[in-house]
Design an enzyme around this catalytic site. Structure first.
Site, PDB file in Angstrom:
ATOM      1  CG  ASP A 158      -1.728  -1.193   1.613  1.00 45.61           C
ATOM      2  OD1 ASP A 158      -1.365  -2.373   1.047  1.00 45.61           O
ATOM      3  OD2 ASP A 158      -2.483  -1.296   2.510  1.00 45.61           O
ATOM      4  CD  GLU A 328      -6.908  -5.107   3.778  1.00 44.67           C
ATOM      5  OE1 GLU A 328      -6.304  -5.913   4.500  1.00 44.67           O
ATOM      6  OE2 GLU A 328      -6.653  -4.926   2.796  1.00 44.67           O
TER       7      GLU A 328
END
Ligand code: FRU
Length: 618
Positions: A158, A328
């Protein structure tokens, strides 16, 4: 600029250029599964040989008998895939010890010559450790992108903590400095002044006693609400130890280095929650924070006066949206409705798995936010529709920059998919970011607001002089073929304006090796599809070959596309950003041609332009 170019282009091979003297390094086995590596730290790096297919060894760094660092690395058993550097420079002149605990005991049963159990240690890494003073950072990776951000080496997932300050776009990322598979989560850091050229910075936040450093956000504390100083950069991230908690770190050097807050964690919950994303709300004078309540599949909204004490204000999302995976990496921000000037809020919720084409993907909701509660827009029937920010397989964990200039809402994603990310055939590094995109709003024919995604305007600067520029070409079944720029391995942006005459139009990228990407525009169904099942290297994971589909949101049979080709990816944007589609593509050799045809009847290309991209020549 030269330095920046070197940084972005430096896909790396890491090998020692100056081997340390043997006596600086002593390897002693102390049992069937433990080894002590004693080092007199003269050189800058200890090069650790990695074999991806073996299990992790645990490595503890001891200085004066105290453990100061622990990490995990797949130390080579019988084959070295690549090496990773362990940075010794903070310990220059000192004696340090690495205590290495192997994943399995290496005890073997010996022969009749030496009856009984004996320890035989013959893993390759024991003899292959090397000291080095410098790292050679030249690219050896065929699939290292030219104009997308990648880590210099190691695994990346990420994007984290992005903020813009004084002309610099800061990008942090989930990083494993000790291998190209997920482990040792650390915030790596890169900076850019133009969103194209990235300069690698020293590691920003390393695992600590509360755990490894999972995803989070950063923002400028202009009014010194947290007490670290005016304009301090505050990061909030998830401490991932046995449980997940939210922690704060502050930077007073514009995000280069961070100090962890002494009273961490700042948020604890009895259940799994992660990826805090905060912003200062000018209307309320308070900080807002969205946090993924991962397994409950909802977002928790908090408020705080000082970034340290947080009050749970509301929950969003129970029962809404796509829910076939964990929630998420949320984000929440305001957008202006073009024309009317009205304000709407957009909540991003990343989801894994459960994406439209399998695995991970980014969904979003448009609605209203009153400082405490987010309410998603509904259809006239009272239903909250599921919307996707990208219609490819490789766009995940997307979040936006805070404090971007000119009210921009710039988003970047991780260009991979949890289904196969750690098997993508690269070695020294693994995964790139997507291109940065500008998020806006448009209204669909159904009256709903949708997010538009346009390539950030900076990307126009990538365009070199067009190598193909055509206008008004009629196409039939045979179609028209344009050459991609061979001199830079077909890396380019293609702009295509299609007038379909309501006939199906196909765009086929190909090379001499027979690899193909087949894209199709179906104006009757209002769909654009992308088929990578024959695109070259597709066998490394069963979930990789795929056909992805986007709604085109047009109703006049015309479409204009911007197609960005890099060494291992293709990103397609409808010209006004009405859809974006991001897919990894791993051809065995670069694509050399694009054929555009109409599979039945005639269509017209009102324009085709190919702009070579080669960052070196910028
Ligand atoms: C999303 C994610 C986050 C987490 C991070 C760990 O890809 O699972 O929820 O913080 O990756 O690396």
């Amino acid at each position: 600029m030269k330095k920046i170019l070197t940084a972005i282009l430096s896909a790396v091979v890491l090998f020692p250029t100056l081997a340390g003297e043997k006596h600086d390094l002593k390897v002693v086995n102390v049992g069937p599964s433990q080894t002590m590596v004693r080092i007199h730290a003269i050189d800058n790096y200890l090069m650790l040989p990695v074999q991806e297919s073996v299990d992790d060894s645990k490595v503890e760094l001891l200085v004066n008998g105290k453990i100061v660092k622990t990490f995990y690395v797949r130390l080579a058993n019988n084959n070295v895939d690549y090496t990773v550097p362990f940075n010794l420079s903070p310990y220059k002149g000192e004696n340090v010890v690495l205590r290495v605990t192997a994943p399995h005991s290496q005890t073997v049963l010996n022969t009749s010559l030496h009856p009984g159990k004996q320890t035989v240690r013959k893993e390759l890494w024991l003899s292959d450790l090397k000291l080095a003073d410098t790292l050679n950072v030249s690219n050896t990776e065929k699939y290292r992108p030219v104009y997308h951000h990648t880590p210099l080496y190691g695994w990346m997932n990420d994007p984290n903590g992005m903020f813009y300050k004084d002309g610099v776009w800061n990008l942090y990322y989930q990083w494993n400095p000790y291998g190209s598979r997920w482990q040792n989560m650390t915030w790596g850091h890169s900076t850019s002044t133009d969103l194209i050229h990235w300069e690698h910075q020293p590691v920003a936040i390393e695992p600590n006693d509360l755990g490894s450093i999972f995803s989070g956000s950063a923002a400028i504390d202009r009014n010194n609400t947290a007490g670290f100083g005016e304009n301090a950069v505050i990061a909030l991230y998830t401490s991932a130890g046995d449980y997940q908690m939210q922690s704060l770190a502050a930077s007073t050097d514009d995000g280069l280095t961070f100090d962890n807050y002494a009273d961490n964690p700042v948020i604890t919950l009895p259940t799994e929650a992660r990826d805090p994303n905060m912003f200062f709300n000018k209307e309320t004078g308070l900080w807002n924070l969205v946090l993924a309540h991962a397994l409950e599949k909802e977002i928790l909204l908090f408020t705080s006066p000082d970034l340290k004490t947080w009050t749970l204000a509301s929950h969003f999302g129970k029962g809404l949206g796509a829910r076939d995976g964990v929630w998420e990496c949320p984000d929440l921000f305001e957008l202006t409705v073009p024309g009317s000037g009205d304000k709407k809020w957009m909540m991003i919720v990343n989801l894994n798995p459960g994406g439209p084409f399998g695995g991970s993907a980014t969904q979003y909701f448009i609605g209203n936010f009153d400082g405490e509660t987010f309410t998603a827009d509904t259809t006239p029937g009272g239903y909250v529709p599921t919307k996707w920010l990208d219609f490819g397989k490789d766009f995940y964990a997307a979040v936006s920059w805070s404090d971007a200039p000119a009210n921009r809402r710039t988003v970047i994603g991780w260009m991979s998919n949890w289904q196969y990310a750690d098997q993508v055939p690269t070695l020294q590094f693994r995964s790139a970011n997507t291109l940065p995109r500008e998020i806006g709003l448009f209204r669909g024919a159904d009256g709903q607001y949708y997010a538009s995604s346009k390539p950030s305007p900076e990307l126009l600067k990538l365009r070199q002089q067009a190598s193909v520029s055509l206008k008004n070409v009629n196409i039939n079944r045979l179609g028209h073929t344009v050459e991609l720029p061979a001199a830079n391995d077909g890396i380019c942006e293609i702009v295509v304006d299609i007038v379909s005459n309501n006939n199906p139009v196909r765009l086929t990228l190909s090379n001499a090796a027979g690899d193909k990407v087949v894209m199709a525009y179906d104006s009757k169904a209002h769909l654009f599809t992308f088929d990578r099942t024959q695109s070259g290297n597709v066998d490394f994971n069963e979930n990789y070959p795929a056909l992805t589909v986007a709604p085109t949101f047009e109703n006049n049979g015309k479409i204009s596309l911007r197609i960005f080709i890099d060494r291992s990816s293709i990103e397609i944007f409808e010209k006004d950003g009405k859809f974006a589609m991001t897919n990894l593509v791993l051809p065995t050799e670069p694509f050399s041609q694009l054929n555009i045809n109409s599979t039945s009847g005639n269509a017209r290309l009102s324009g085709v332009t190919v702009y070579p991209i080669s960052v070196e020549n910028k």
